[in-house]
Design a protein around this motif. Structure first.
Motif, PDB file in Angstrom:
ATOM      1  N   ALA A 120     -10.225 -44.502  47.518  1.00  0.00           N
ATOM      2  CA  ALA A 120      -8.831 -44.313  47.151  1.00  0.00           C
ATOM      3  C   ALA A 120      -8.000 -44.482  48.343  1.00  0.00           C
ATOM      4  O   ALA A 120      -7.170 -45.312  48.529  1.00  0.00           O
ATOM      5  CB  ALA A 120      -8.434 -43.340  46.285  1.00  0.00           C
ATOM      6  N   LEU A 131      -1.150 -46.505  48.128  1.00  0.00           N
ATOM      7  CA  LEU A 131      -2.250 -45.188  47.408  1.00  0.00           C
ATOM      8  C   LEU A 131      -1.785 -45.158  45.937  1.00  0.00           C
ATOM      9  O   LEU A 131      -0.497 -44.784  45.670  1.00  0.00           O
ATOM     10  CB  LEU A 131      -2.066 -44.102  48.230  1.00  0.00           C
ATOM     11  N   ASP A 132      -2.553 -45.096  45.024  1.00  0.00           N
ATOM     12  CA  ASP A 132      -2.269 -44.969  43.667  1.00  0.00           C
ATOM     13  C   ASP A 132      -2.745 -43.558  43.379  1.00  0.00           C
ATOM     14  O   ASP A 132      -3.586 -43.221  43.244  1.00  0.00           O
ATOM     15  CB  ASP A 132      -3.254 -45.894  42.962  1.00  0.00           C
ATOM     16  N   SER A 133      -1.638 -42.890  43.351  1.00  0.00           N
ATOM     17  CA  SER A 133      -1.539 -41.510  43.036  1.00  0.00           C
ATOM     18  C   SER A 133      -2.280 -40.934  41.608  1.00  0.00           C
ATOM     19  O   SER A 133      -3.123 -39.949  41.465  1.00  0.00           O
ATOM     20  CB  SER A 133       0.008 -40.742  42.711  1.00  0.00           C
ATOM     21  N   TYR A 134      -2.185 -41.833  40.760  1.00  0.00           N
ATOM     22  CA  TYR A 134      -2.793 -41.585  39.468  1.00  0.00           C
ATOM     23  C   TYR A 134      -4.402 -41.368  39.473  1.00  0.00           C
ATOM     24  O   TYR A 134      -4.868 -40.559  39.165  1.00  0.00           O
ATOM     25  CB  TYR A 134      -2.542 -42.841  38.208  1.00  0.00           C
ATOM     26  N   TYR A 135      -4.969 -42.608  40.100  1.00  0.00           N
ATOM     27  CA  TYR A 135      -6.269 -42.685  40.308  1.00  0.00           C
ATOM     28  C   TYR A 135      -6.660 -41.498  41.595  1.00  0.00           C
ATOM     29  O   TYR A 135      -7.921 -41.023  41.432  1.00  0.00           O
ATOM     30  CB  TYR A 135      -6.735 -44.123  40.798  1.00  0.00           C
ATOM     31  N   LEU A 136      -5.913 -40.978  42.418  1.00  0.00           N
ATOM     32  CA  LEU A 136      -6.130 -40.028  43.301  1.00  0.00           C
ATOM     33  C   LEU A 136      -6.686 -38.955  42.460  1.00  0.00           C
ATOM     34  O   LEU A 136      -7.433 -38.239  42.854  1.00  0.00           O
ATOM     35  CB  LEU A 136      -5.131 -40.132  44.428  1.00  0.00           C
ATOM     36  N   LEU A 137      -5.447 -38.595  41.716  1.00  0.00           N
ATOM     37  CA  LEU A 137      -5.476 -37.438  40.925  1.00  0.00           C
ATOM     38  C   LEU A 137      -6.758 -37.103  40.287  1.00  0.00           C
ATOM     39  O   LEU A 137      -7.490 -36.452  40.073  1.00  0.00           O
ATOM     40  CB  LEU A 137      -4.394 -37.094  40.164  1.00  0.00           C
ATOM     41  N   SER A 139      -9.579 -38.760  40.659  1.00  0.00           N
ATOM     42  CA  SER A 139     -10.784 -38.768  41.574  1.00  0.00           C
ATOM     43  C   SER A 139     -11.044 -37.426  42.025  1.00  0.00           C
ATOM     44  O   SER A 139     -12.213 -36.877  42.210  1.00  0.00           O
ATOM     45  CB  SER A 139     -10.369 -39.825  42.732  1.00  0.00           C
ATOM     46  N   THR A 256     -11.131 -48.634  43.436  1.00  0.00           N
ATOM     47  CA  THR A 256     -10.915 -47.195  43.249  1.00  0.00           C
ATOM     48  C   THR A 256     -11.368 -46.778  41.836  1.00  0.00           C
ATOM     49  O   THR A 256     -12.107 -45.849  41.584  1.00  0.00           O
ATOM     50  CB  THR A 256      -9.625 -46.608  43.470  1.00  0.00           C
TER      51      THR A 256
END
Length: 304
Positions: A120, A131-137, A139, A256
């Motif tokens: 990410a 930064l994609d916060s949805y995919y980070l969360l 992850s 990501t």
């Protein structure tokens, strides 16, 4: 009524086509999850670098015909972009192999899963995307699940040499998927050719390390039939198919998301051990598996 039925059928076909890439990545995770036991059994007959050389050079040999065909059809004008990604892939395997030999399987499984989060951030640096916060969360949620799945009361915060190598492999995995997207963006190279060249580089690299370590003789190649059946499974499912799907998917969806879906590998490894090897699965491990699968599902239903 007929028009409505036709529209409904077309909509369903569209919905079925939508998750194809995600389903292929999950299939890769399933194959990779089953590969640990197979690889461990195959290494009873061979040294590590000989096994790597055989596995990847055999993969390259199976792809020679489509590779030559694509070159003749002038579909590989940018073939050189496969070389850097092949070099990264070789470095990943070297770090993982040496690292696993110097740390516990529990530490290795957890540390390599950090590639999901690292991807990410790597996508922000390499591909210059926000930064994609949805995919980070998702992850972070997935890595937490891996922690629960692999926790045995012995996972320490003190990192030894092997742990650092596994962390390096996780970073290189993140770099691999993001660089592949960046290198192939708008370039003229087929996915089969990309996979073939990457396999050739890893196979030749392993062979060089093999002859540097030992005096190589053809008689050293394993002759046991079970070794070759296991190797063919790994070549077909865990190398040829897996790398083709990864190279295909990273050109279609976010790196990501690719990393997140393939990061479900520990779940299938645990399920394989539970179903086929009669290994016990605690409530904590089951909770971790559910967390990973929930992350994968939520990532799959969201368009990239």
């Amino acid at each position: 009524m007929m028009t409505l039925a036709c529209r409904s059928a077309a909509w369903c076909r569209g919905k079925l086509r939508l998750p194809l890439t995600e389903m292929l990545l999950l299939l890769v995770a399933i194959f990779w999850g089953s590969s640990y036991g197979v690889t461990k059994s195959a290494l009873l007959f061979s040294s590590v670098f000989m096994f790597m050389a055989i596995r990847f050079l055999l993969t390259f040999a199976l792809l020679i015909v489509p590779l030559v065909r694509d070159f003749r059809a002038n579909r590989n004008a940018d073939w050189h972009v496969a070389i850097p990604s092949g070099g990264i892939l070789f470095a990943i395997f070297c770090c993982e192999i040496v690292g696993i030999s110097e740390t516990t399987a529990t530490n290795a499984a957890f540390l390599i899963s950090l590639s999901v989060i690292l991807t990410a951030f790597m996508e922000v640096v390499v591909n210059r995307k926000p930064l994609d916060s949805y995919y980070l969360l998702l992850s972070v949620f997935s890595v937490t699940g891996v922690y629960l799945l692999t926790y045995s009361g012995q996972l320490t915060l003190t990192l030894n040499h092997g742990d650092w190598l596994i962390l390096a492999a996780a970073l290189l995995r993140a770099l691999m998927v993001t660089m592949t997207k960046q290198l192939t963006l708008g370039k003229q190279i087929t996915t089969l050719s990309l996979t073939a060249i990457q396999s050739m580089i890893v196979g030749l690299g392993a062979f060089v390390l093999l002859i540097m370590q030992t005096e190589f003789n053809l008689s050293d190649i394993p002759a046991d039939l079970s070794f070759w059946w296991m190797t063919l499974y790994l070549v077909a499912c865990c190398t040829l198919f897996a790398f083709f799907v990864q190279n295909y998917a990273v050109r279609k969806i976010s790196p990501t998301k690719v990393s997140l879906l393939m990061g479900s590998e520990p779940v299938f490894g645990a399920l394989f051990a539970y179903l086929w090897l009669d290994e016990a699965m605690t409530l904590l491990q089951f909770t971790g598996a559910v967390a990973i699968l929930c992350s994968v599902y939520l990532a799959s239903v969201r368009s990239a």
